[in-house]
Design an enzyme around this catalytic site. Structure first.
Site, short mmCIF file in Angstrom:
data_model
loop_
_atom_site.label_atom_id
_atom_site.label_comp_id
_atom_site.label_asym_id
_atom_site.label_seq_id
_atom_site.Cartn_x
_atom_site.Cartn_y
_atom_site.Cartn_z
CE LYS A 9 -3.83 -2.13 2.61
NZ LYS A 9 -4.79 -1.90 3.71
CE1 TYR A 49 -9.42 -3.08 0.94
CE2 TYR A 49 -8.88 -0.85 0.26
CZ TYR A 49 -8.49 -2.06 0.80
OH TYR A 49 -7.20 -2.26 1.22
CG ASN A 112 -3.51 -2.04 7.13
OD1 ASN A 112 -3.38 -1.68 5.96
ND2 ASN A 112 -4.58 -2.70 7.54
CG HIS A 115 -5.18 -6.40 0.03
ND1 HIS A 115 -6.37 -6.47 0.73
CD2 HIS A 115 -5.25 -7.33 -0.95
CE1 HIS A 115 -7.12 -7.41 0.16
NE2 HIS A 115 -6.47 -7.95 -0.85
CD GLU A 126 -8.79 -9.72 -2.88
OE1 GLU A 126 -7.59 -9.97 -2.58
OE2 GLU A 126 -9.63 -9.36 -2.05
P1 ADP Z 1 -7.87 -6.54 5.99
O1 ADP Z 1 -7.07 -5.60 5.11
O2 ADP Z 1 -7.14 -6.87 7.28
O3 ADP Z 1 -8.36 -7.77 5.26
P2 ADP Z 1 -10.54 -5.26 5.79
O4 ADP Z 1 -10.80 -5.97 4.51
O5 ADP Z 1 -11.60 -5.30 6.86
O6 ADP Z 1 -9.17 -5.73 6.50
O7 ADP Z 1 -10.27 -3.71 5.50
C1 ADP Z 1 -9.57 -3.30 4.36
C2 ADP Z 1 -8.70 -2.13 4.73
O8 ADP Z 1 -9.50 -1.01 5.10
C3 ADP Z 1 -7.79 -2.36 5.94
O9 ADP Z 1 -6.60 -3.06 5.59
C4 ADP Z 1 -7.52 -0.96 6.41
O10 ADP Z 1 -6.54 -0.31 5.61
C5 ADP Z 1 -8.86 -0.29 6.16
N1 ADP Z 1 -9.73 -0.36 7.36
C6 ADP Z 1 -10.49 -1.40 7.79
N2 ADP Z 1 -11.14 -1.10 8.93
C7 ADP Z 1 -10.79 0.18 9.23
C8 ADP Z 1 -11.14 1.10 10.28
N3 ADP Z 1 -11.97 0.76 11.26
N4 ADP Z 1 -10.56 2.33 10.26
C9 ADP Z 1 -9.72 2.70 9.28
N5 ADP Z 1 -9.37 1.90 8.25
C10 ADP Z 1 -9.89 0.66 8.22
#
Ligand code: ADP
Length: 153
Positions: A9, A49, A112, A115, A126
């Site tokens: 990312k 997303y 974070n 992905h 994907e």
């Molecule tokens: P993951 O990436 O761990 O599979 P998700 O698919 O739930 O998690 O979410 C996609 C991305 O959206 C996350 O990696 C993060 O960057 C962002 N995200 C998810 N939940 C939150 C939140 N509560 N606040 C801010 N960003 C979020």
């Protein structure tokens, strides 16, 4: 062998730690079958997303994912989806276990670093979203016989 999608990312590109993250996957023994830099846009992020589209932070996540180009990777290995998710750690970097990518490099629930596809089914969807078939390569690295026992591969 399974294939999964990894995206480095903008939080990885912007902090100039993409090489370190790629190196973790290489050292684990995962095979990089595809890799490219790309600028994401609204269209691909609305699909990628879609499960978050009703959340209040959806526009912010999309903006964050468009802040710089990203690096998309097709990573292969036996059980690659589960292995890569385990290496990635839980979503919030503050809660992710030390030793995981998010646990070692992130202090944020949003920024974070990576992905990683969350299931074999989603990985296939994907990968098709981010890569053309000819951008994913079939090859056997010379290290292969040291990565797996003969009855595993
Ligand atoms: P993951 O990436 O761990 O599979 P998700 O698919 O739930 O998690 O979410 C996609 C991305 O959206 C996350 O990696 C993060 O960057 C962002 N995200 C998810 N939940 C939150 C939140 N509560 N606040 C801010 N960003 C979020």
């Amino acid at each position: 062998m399974e294939a999964t999608l990894v995206i480095l990312k903008p939080s990885a590109i912007g902090r100039a730690i993409a090489g370190e993250i790629i190196s973790r996957f290489e050292k684990k023994g995962l095979i990089i079958a595809g890799m490219k830099m790309m600028q994401l846009n609204d269209e691909i992020l609305d699909e990628h997303y879609a499960h978050l589209k009703d959340r209040p932070f959806f526009p912010r996540i999309k903006a964050s994912m468009m802040a710089t180009p990203v690096v998309a990777m097709c990573v292969k290995g036996i059980d690659a989806v589960q292995v890569v998710r385990a290496m990635t750690g839980v979503t919030n970097g503050r809660k992710a276990a030390p030793g995981t990518i998010r646990g070692d490099y992130s202090m944020s629930g949003q920024e974070n670093i990576v992905h990683a596809s969350d299931s074999v089914e989603n990985a296939q969807i994907e990968l098709a979203r981010f890569f053309k078939p000819e951008e994913m390569f079939e090859y056997r690295p010379t290290s292969f016989n040291y990565l797996y026992a003969s009855d595993e591969a």
